[in-house]
Design a protein around this motif. Structure first.
Motif, PDB file in Angstrom:
ATOM      1  N   MET A  78       0.834  -1.211   0.000  1.00 57.58           N
ATOM      2  CA  MET A  78       0.000   0.000   0.000  1.00 57.58           C
ATOM      3  C   MET A  78       0.862   1.252   0.000  1.00 57.58           C
ATOM      4  O   MET A  78       0.512   2.263  -0.614  1.00 57.58           O
ATOM      5  CB  MET A  78      -0.926  -0.008   1.211  1.00 57.58           C
ATOM      6  N   GLN A  79       2.009   1.176   0.711  1.00 53.60           N
ATOM      7  CA  GLN A  79       2.907   2.320   0.720  1.00 53.60           C
ATOM      8  C   GLN A  79       3.450   2.601  -0.679  1.00 53.60           C
ATOM      9  O   GLN A  79       3.625   3.754  -1.076  1.00 53.60           O
ATOM     10  CB  GLN A  79       4.087   2.056   1.692  1.00 53.60           C
ATOM     11  N   GLU A  80       3.688   1.520  -1.427  1.00 61.06           N
ATOM     12  CA  GLU A  80       4.228   1.678  -2.780  1.00 61.06           C
ATOM     13  C   GLU A  80       3.237   2.376  -3.706  1.00 61.06           C
ATOM     14  O   GLU A  80       3.633   3.104  -4.612  1.00 61.06           O
ATOM     15  CB  GLU A  80       4.587   0.307  -3.355  1.00 61.06           C
ATOM     16  N   VAL A  81       1.946   2.154  -3.483  1.00 60.45           N
ATOM     17  CA  VAL A  81       0.928   2.779  -4.347  1.00 60.45           C
ATOM     18  C   VAL A  81       0.174   3.864  -3.612  1.00 60.45           C
ATOM     19  O   VAL A  81      -0.959   4.187  -3.955  1.00 60.45           O
ATOM     20  CB  VAL A  81      -0.061   1.700  -4.875  1.00 60.45           C
ATOM     21  N   SER A  82       0.785   4.442  -2.578  1.00 61.86           N
ATOM     22  CA  SER A  82       0.093   5.484  -1.810  1.00 61.86           C
ATOM     23  C   SER A  82      -0.232   6.691  -2.685  1.00 61.86           C
ATOM     24  O   SER A  82      -1.269   7.330  -2.515  1.00 61.86           O
ATOM     25  CB  SER A  82       0.964   5.901  -0.615  1.00 61.86           C
ATOM     26  N   THR A  83       0.688   7.020  -3.582  1.00 60.68           N
ATOM     27  CA  THR A  83       0.427   8.169  -4.464  1.00 60.68           C
ATOM     28  C   THR A  83      -0.802   7.926  -5.326  1.00 60.68           C
ATOM     29  O   THR A  83      -1.648   8.811  -5.504  1.00 60.68           O
ATOM     30  CB  THR A  83       1.643   8.414  -5.367  1.00 60.68           C
ATOM     31  N   GLU A  84      -0.908   6.711  -5.850  1.00 59.60           N
ATOM     32  CA  GLU A  84      -2.073   6.399  -6.685  1.00 59.60           C
ATOM     33  C   GLU A  84      -3.359   6.382  -5.868  1.00 59.60           C
ATOM     34  O   GLU A  84      -4.423   6.772  -6.342  1.00 59.60           O
ATOM     35  CB  GLU A  84      -1.875   5.036  -7.369  1.00 59.60           C
ATOM     36  N   LEU A  85      -3.273   5.911  -4.578  1.00 63.80           N
ATOM     37  CA  LEU A  85      -4.461   5.943  -3.715  1.00 63.80           C
ATOM     38  C   LEU A  85      -4.945   7.377  -3.525  1.00 63.80           C
ATOM     39  O   LEU A  85      -6.142   7.667  -3.598  1.00 63.80           O
ATOM     40  CB  LEU A  85      -4.139   5.300  -2.357  1.00 63.80           C
TER      41      LEU A  85
END
Length: 409
Positions: free
Chosen positions: A111-118
């Motif tokens: 989730m941290q890796e895609v936090s920007t997309e979230l």
């Protein structure tokens, strides 16, 4: 790389959900009969597929819904936006709180890796909600305006048509009865004149009333008075008689006549000469047969060639029109100094006669302008002047190639 990350994410989610389900199960809970969850069947995940159980689990949890065409597309790359959406749904489901420490850490790292997309997805959802609300407000305002315009237009049209019907009814009532026949001097009175026939007018009034009931809501400009009725935009205006046709007709001989200018390259015997010329003619004179007159002038030798040719044009009216013809010609040039000489005499002019044929092609850029190329062969019956290009004074053949512009009208 993207495919491997997708498989890793899918396996991690399945493991996490399985562990969470195992840890939240209460052994002492009484057995209950629950309705089985509905499982979406994807067209590209058949029974027996090695990943079917994992796919079914994450679909039951609502993390993946598949594509609108009913496919799962497990062999496609997983974008960061799709991964962010999966983690977002996982957060909303509340399943993460009951997972093991290792699984929770793995999922948190993902989730941290895609936090920007979230964050981007959340912002886009907010923007879409705001845009939807704004569009709904505008649609409501437009509906209100349309309803207002429709009501006003319908009222105006109905009032104007009602006034026209009233005027027609008044005219019908004022139609006088027919005159009585003349009375004879001593005989009985003449027969009474025919009564006014109002049946046709009543039928027209009924038709008008029916049209008023079905009148569409269109904007019309109507001026009504006691004597005249002027309706300039009403599509139901009745016209009595023929208005005639206003469509212009095209002349049948449009584009037949032409004039042109050209440059010529002539060969006669062992001589070659350049000259300039002009042509005038028509593609049709008698039926499909046309005619043209061409005149060429050779400045160096002072030679003039004139030809009258009957032609036949193919594909008339098209951009590319080939043609062929036969005709007669004459050549005016300086007289030979002696019978077998190619040198002109000091004085004197001779006229030589010829028969010949030609082939050519017209190419029109527009209806009135084009270019043409032409090849012409002549057989000189006489050979007294140097303009024929033939040696001595014997008959023989000569040829000319032409290229130039034509103007059609």
């Amino acid at each position: 790389m993207q495919k491997n990350k997708f498989l890793t994410t899918l396996s991690t989610l399945t493991l996490a959900l399985g562990v969470a389900s195992a840890q939240t199960t209460t052994p002492a809970a009484p057995a209950t009969t629950a309705a089985p969850a509905k499982v979406t069947t994807f067209t590209d995940v058949p029974a027996g597929h090695w990943a079917k159980d994992a796919v079914d689990l994450i679909v039951q949890k609502g993390l993946i819904q598949g594509f609108p065409d009913g496919s799962f597309r497990g062999n496609e790359n997983l974008t960061r936006y799709q991964a962010a959406l999966i983690f977002y749904r996982l957060l909303q489901s509340g399943t993460l709180g009951s997972g093991s420490g290792t699984d929770t850490t793995t999922i948190a790292n993902g989730m941290q890796e895609v936090s920007t997309e979230l964050a981007s997805i959340s912002g886009r959802v907010d923007d879409l909600e705001k845009l939807t609300a704004d569009q709904q407000t505008r649609i409501s305002a437009l509906e209100t305006q349309i309803a207002t315009l429709t009501a006003g237009s319908a009222s105006s049209d109905t009032t104007a048509l009602t006034a026209r019907i009233d005027a027609l009814e008044t005219a019908v009532k004022n139609i006088p009865a027919g005159k009585a026949g003349p009375q004879g001097p001593a005989g009985p009175a003449g027969a009474a004149g025919t009564a006014a026939n109002t049946t046709a007018l009543e039928a027209r009034l009924s038709a008008l009333e029916a049209r008023v009931a079905a009148q569409p809501t269109t904007t019309a400009s109507t001026t009504t008075s006691t004597t005249t009725t002027n309706n300039t935009t009403n599509p139901s205006t009745i016209v009595i008689g023929s208005t005639g046709s206003t469509t212009p007709t095209t002349a049948s001989n449009a584009g037949r006549l032409y004039v042109g200018a050209n440059y010529n390259y002539s060969i006669g015997g062992n001589q070659t000469r350049g000259s300039y010329g002009a042509v005038v003619g028509s593609t049709q004179v008698i039926g499909p047969v046309g005619a043209q007159v061409s005149v060429d002038y050779e400045p160096t030798g002072g030679t003039i060639n004139a030809d009258l040719t009957a032609t036949v044009h193919l594909n008339q009216g098209g951009a590319l029109s080939p043609y062929a013809g036969v005709g007669l010609g004459l050549t005016s040039s300086k007289t030979r100094s002696t019978a077998n000489s190619d040198v002109a005499a000091t004085t004197g002019t001779s006229t030589d006669y010829s028969v010949g044929g030609l082939v050519g092609v017209d190419y029109r850029f527009t209806d009135s302008l084009g270019v043409y190329a032409e090849a012409q062969g002549r057989y000189y019956i006489t050979n007294n002047g140097i303009g024929t290009g033939l040696q001595g004074n014997k008959s023989g053949f000569g040829s000319t190639a032409k290229a130039g512009l034509k103007f059609f009208f």
